[in-house]
Design an enzyme around this catalytic site. Structure first.
Site, PDB file in Angstrom:
ATOM      1  N   GLU A   4       0.893  -1.311  -0.151  1.00 32.55           N
ATOM      2  CA  GLU A   4       0.051  -0.138  -0.101  1.00 32.55           C
ATOM      3  C   GLU A   4       0.823   1.361   0.004  1.00 32.55           C
ATOM      4  O   GLU A   4       1.342   1.906   1.077  1.00 32.55           O
ATOM      5  CB  GLU A   4      -0.867   0.035   1.321  1.00 32.55           C
ATOM      6  N   CYS A  41      -2.307   9.556   2.028  1.00 31.20           N
ATOM      7  CA  CYS A  41      -2.066   8.544   0.804  1.00 31.20           C
ATOM      8  C   CYS A  41      -3.008   9.142  -0.263  1.00 31.20           C
ATOM      9  O   CYS A  41      -2.709   9.195  -1.602  1.00 31.20           O
ATOM     10  CB  CYS A  41      -1.890   7.176   0.968  1.00 31.20           C
TER      11      CYS A  41
HETATM   12  P1  NAD Z   1       7.941   5.459   4.827  1.00 32.76           P
HETATM   13  O1  NAD Z   1       7.787   4.759   3.466  1.00 32.76           O
HETATM   14  O2  NAD Z   1       9.089   6.465   5.282  1.00 32.76           O
HETATM   15  O3  NAD Z   1       7.800   4.526   5.961  1.00 32.76           O
HETATM   16  C1  NAD Z   1       6.792   3.536   6.184  1.00 32.76           C
HETATM   17  C2  NAD Z   1       7.006   2.422   7.045  1.00 32.76           C
HETATM   18  O4  NAD Z   1       7.886   1.536   6.350  1.00 32.76           O
HETATM   19  C3  NAD Z   1       7.890   3.002   8.550  1.00 32.76           C
HETATM   20  O5  NAD Z   1       7.202   1.878   9.326  1.00 32.76           O
HETATM   21  C4  NAD Z   1       8.904   2.442   7.997  1.00 32.76           C
HETATM   22  O6  NAD Z   1      10.086   2.162   9.197  1.00 32.76           O
HETATM   23  C5  NAD Z   1       8.953   1.168   7.075  1.00 32.76           C
HETATM   24  N1  NAD Z   1      10.316   1.106   6.411  1.00 32.76           N
HETATM   25  C6  NAD Z   1      10.904   1.941   5.451  1.00 32.76           C
HETATM   26  N2  NAD Z   1      11.785   1.396   4.795  1.00 32.76           N
HETATM   27  C7  NAD Z   1      11.908   0.142   5.224  1.00 32.76           C
HETATM   28  C8  NAD Z   1      12.573  -0.966   4.823  1.00 32.76           C
HETATM   29  N3  NAD Z   1      13.666  -0.944   3.613  1.00 32.76           N
HETATM   30  N4  NAD Z   1      12.113  -2.337   5.362  1.00 32.76           N
HETATM   31  C9  NAD Z   1      11.370  -2.526   6.248  1.00 32.76           C
HETATM   32  N5  NAD Z   1      10.439  -1.512   6.427  1.00 32.76           N
HETATM   33  C10 NAD Z   1      10.736  -0.074   5.896  1.00 32.76           C
HETATM   34  O7  NAD Z   1       6.569   6.406   4.706  1.00 32.76           O
HETATM   35  P2  NAD Z   1       6.106   7.326   5.602  1.00 32.76           P
HETATM   36  O8  NAD Z   1       6.533   8.575   5.514  1.00 32.76           O
HETATM   37  O9  NAD Z   1       5.769   7.073   7.342  1.00 32.76           O
HETATM   38  O10 NAD Z   1       4.405   7.606   5.235  1.00 32.76           O
HETATM   39  C11 NAD Z   1       4.161   8.357   4.114  1.00 32.76           C
HETATM   40  C12 NAD Z   1       3.927   7.374   3.176  1.00 32.76           C
HETATM   41  O11 NAD Z   1       2.912   6.415   3.013  1.00 32.76           O
HETATM   42  C13 NAD Z   1       3.344   8.284   1.450  1.00 32.76           C
HETATM   43  O12 NAD Z   1       4.061   7.788   0.614  1.00 32.76           O
HETATM   44  C14 NAD Z   1       2.088   7.772   1.563  1.00 32.76           C
HETATM   45  O13 NAD Z   1       1.365   7.978   0.407  1.00 32.76           O
HETATM   46  C15 NAD Z   1       2.242   6.245   1.961  1.00 32.76           C
HETATM   47  N6  NAD Z   1       0.821   5.683   2.573  1.00 32.76           N
HETATM   48  C16 NAD Z   1       0.089   4.778   1.599  1.00 32.76           C
HETATM   49  C17 NAD Z   1      -1.122   4.439   2.070  1.00 32.76           C
HETATM   50  C18 NAD Z   1      -1.860   3.510   1.367  1.00 32.76           C
HETATM   51  O14 NAD Z   1      -2.813   2.924   1.805  1.00 32.76           O
HETATM   52  N7  NAD Z   1      -1.596   3.209   0.030  1.00 32.76           N
HETATM   53  C19 NAD Z   1      -1.604   4.726   3.264  1.00 32.76           C
HETATM   54  C20 NAD Z   1      -0.809   5.667   4.034  1.00 32.76           C
HETATM   55  C21 NAD Z   1       0.593   6.115   3.652  1.00 32.76           C
END
Ligand code: NAD
Length: 511
Positions: free
Chosen positions: A266, A300
């Site tokens: 997601e 998102c």
């Molecule tokens: P992010 O990608 O920085 O982090 C999200 C999560 O992933 C965190 O828990 C982080 O620790 C983890 N993470 C990051 N890299 C990783 C890796 N290599 N391996 C394992 N875990 C890892 O995102 P954010 O800044 O917290 O959130 C914003 C983003 O999330 C935006 O791009 C938004 O569009 C997206 N988002 C999408 C949805 C959806 O349902 N499509 C919903 C909410 C947010």
């Protein structure tokens, strides 16, 4: 005039700590050497959270694996009873947990509460689902045979979540996974550890009331991406739901594929709306304002690209610019605030970079910039509306901040093409009263997104529908409809109740 900040004298940290204590988060969760959990409202550090070590993470996955082996034997409607109790506990804790979402993620009060309501809603949905995990009976070509499809629990479900829906995303996954017979290991965002701890404490209360929940059924791993990586790489986790940026998905997706684990990705969105000549402009204005500025542009599904038909552009856009100039920015705890803080300074810097780039490719920026007249170290910004000559530069990617790029169009087919000409494919909408346009937009040749709406903005989904998007959004689906199937394994069973052994396709093999 600046919005009044009536609660600025009340310490965010004190209030948050009182909530954590009320919700039963144990003192052992905190340590002076732990990761600082700060509030974006004032920048205050609320607490230092003890992080999970890699060894502890592996042990937690081991416990969850053992819990799965017991939980899968519990009948699904009984598993649903646990989720019913979870929903009850969430109802009881709604005010506190919603407030904590406001304090830790900076959402305005109604959105903090709304996020917890979403958790309650998905619990209700999952309880009903626990009696509806239907398979099929399929016509077989062989006499005295029966063929059927059954759905079985899958194993440990890993959940990685983002800061912007710090608790709801866990519940979309956990409520379904639990009734499906899976255990759940959650790696919340490192920016929202407190709401994760609070949610876990609430779930533990439900487990106590249920009695007989196997130890390890719900685990939480607190830390940064290194801890997430452990979850991604562990072969005892057959399904992993990861919510976050497309950059994260690019790292996580291939690792899951390499070990043939199921991925529910997601990821980011770059959502658009089209305002057609026949649109109800008052309604469109409200829909656009909420979708583009709500949650300070940190959803998102936030509206980021707006295509306005040439014939209504000069009626709509000046009104929008006015709304952008008057939307109340401020402390999200204050009634009337519509735009709270960004999560951190890096988000502001990303916004500044995108606006500079937009200017350099001919964009006219209305608004934008830091909103400094706030006490404390929170990062507040003015939302930006950018009139763009064409869809180029920063318009093509997601910047997680309140920027709306506005463009003119004249031809419907062309605007559909432009609409679909970005990497992400999460959410979309059209404002029109023209039946042909509306139906085309939601048809096979219209929007290419997982969510396509008519006369509402792209954000604010309900849990009843499957949630997720295509292309660089990752293709995963969560929440309603038949999203539950991703948390189970499917078996096709053929049963012979006759005395002969006919082979399929008429194959003969007489021994
Ligand atoms: P992010 O990608 O920085 O982090 C999200 C999560 O992933 C965190 O828990 C982080 O620790 C983890 N993470 C990051 N890299 C990783 C890796 N290599 N391996 C394992 N875990 C890892 O995102 P954010 O800044 O917290 O959130 C914003 C983003 O999330 C935006 O791009 C938004 O569009 C997206 N988002 C999408 C949805 C959806 O349902 N499509 C919903 C909410 C947010």
């Amino acid at each position: 005039a600046l919005p009044s900040v009536s609660t600025s004298s009340a310490s965010v940290a004190e209030e948050a700590r009182a909530i954590l204590a009320r919700l039963g988060v144990p003192d052992s969760a905190f340590a002076p050497t732990g990761r600082p959990a700060a509030s974006p409202i004032t920048g205050e550090v609320i607490a230092h959270v003890r992080e999970t070590t890699p060894d502890e993470a592996k042990a937690a996955i081991g416990r969850a694996d053992a819990a799965f082996k017991a939980w899968r034997r519990i009948p699904a409607p009984k598993r649903g009873e646990f989720v019913r109790l979870l929903g009850e506990e969430l109802r009881a804790a709604k005010e506190d947990l919603g407030r904590l979402v406001t304090l830790e993620a900076g959402k305005i009060v109604s959105e903090g509460l709304g996020e917890v309501q979403e958790m309650i809603d998905i619990c209700d949905f999952a309880v009903g689902l626990s009696r509806q995990l239907y398979g099929l009976t399929i016509a077989t070509e062989r006499a005295d045979h029966r063929m059927m499809e059954t759905w079985h629990p899958l194993g440990v479900c890993g959940v990685i979540s983002a800061f912007n829906f710090p608790v709801a995303v866990w519940s979309w996954n956990a409520a379904l996974a639990l009734v499906c017979g899976d255990s759940v290991v959650w790696k919340p965002s490192e920016k929202t550890l407190l709401t994760a701890l609070a949610t876990h404490a609430i779930a533990e209360r439900a487990a106590k009331r249920f009695g007989g929940v196997p130890e390890g059924l719900l685990e939480v791993l607190l830390g940064g991406r290194e801890i997430g990586e452990i979850l991604v790489e562990d072969h005892r986790v057959p399904v992993l739901s990861a919510t976050g940026s497309t950059a994260m998905g690019r790292q996580v997706g291939p690792k899951l594929a390499a070990r043939f684990a199921r991925a529910i990705l997601e990821l980011g969105g770059n959502n658009a709306a089209i305002v057609a000549p026949s649109a109800d402009l008052d309604l469109a204005l409200r829909g656009i304002a909420f979708a583009a500025m709500g949650t300070a542009g940190q959803r998102c599904t936030t509206l980021r690209r707006l295509f306005v038909h040439d014939s209504v552009y000069d009626q709509l856009v000046p009104r929008l610019v006015k709304v952008y100039g008057s939307a109340k920015i401020g402390d999200p705890r204050t009634e009337g605030t519509l735009i709270g803080p960004l999560i951190d300074k890096a988000a502001f810097e990303g916004m500044e970079r995108a606006l500079d780039e937009a200017r350099s490719v001919g964009g006219t920026v209305h608004g934008g910039g830091r909103y400094t007249d706030m006490p404390g170290d929170g990062v507040y910004v003015r939302p930006a509306l950018v009139e763009m000559p064409e869809q180029t530069g920063p318009v093509l990617r997601e910047t997680f901040a309140p920027i709306l790029y506005v463009m003119r169009y004249t031809d419907f087919d062309q605007v559909i093409e432009l609409h679909n000409a970005v990497g992400a494919g999460l959410s979309s909408s059209i404002f029109t009263l023209n039946l042909r346009e509306a139906e085309t937009f939601v048809s096979a040749v219209g929007s290419d997104c997982g969510i396509a709406n008519v006369n509402i903005g792209p954000s604010g989904a309900e849990i009843g529908g499957a949630f997720g998007g295509e292309k660089e959004t990752g293709g995963g689906r969560e929440s309603g409809s038949d999203a539950w199937k991703a948390y189970m394994r499917r078996a096709t069973n053929t049963i012979n109740f006759g005395t002969s052994l006919p082979l399929a396709q008429g194959v003969k093999f007489d021994v």
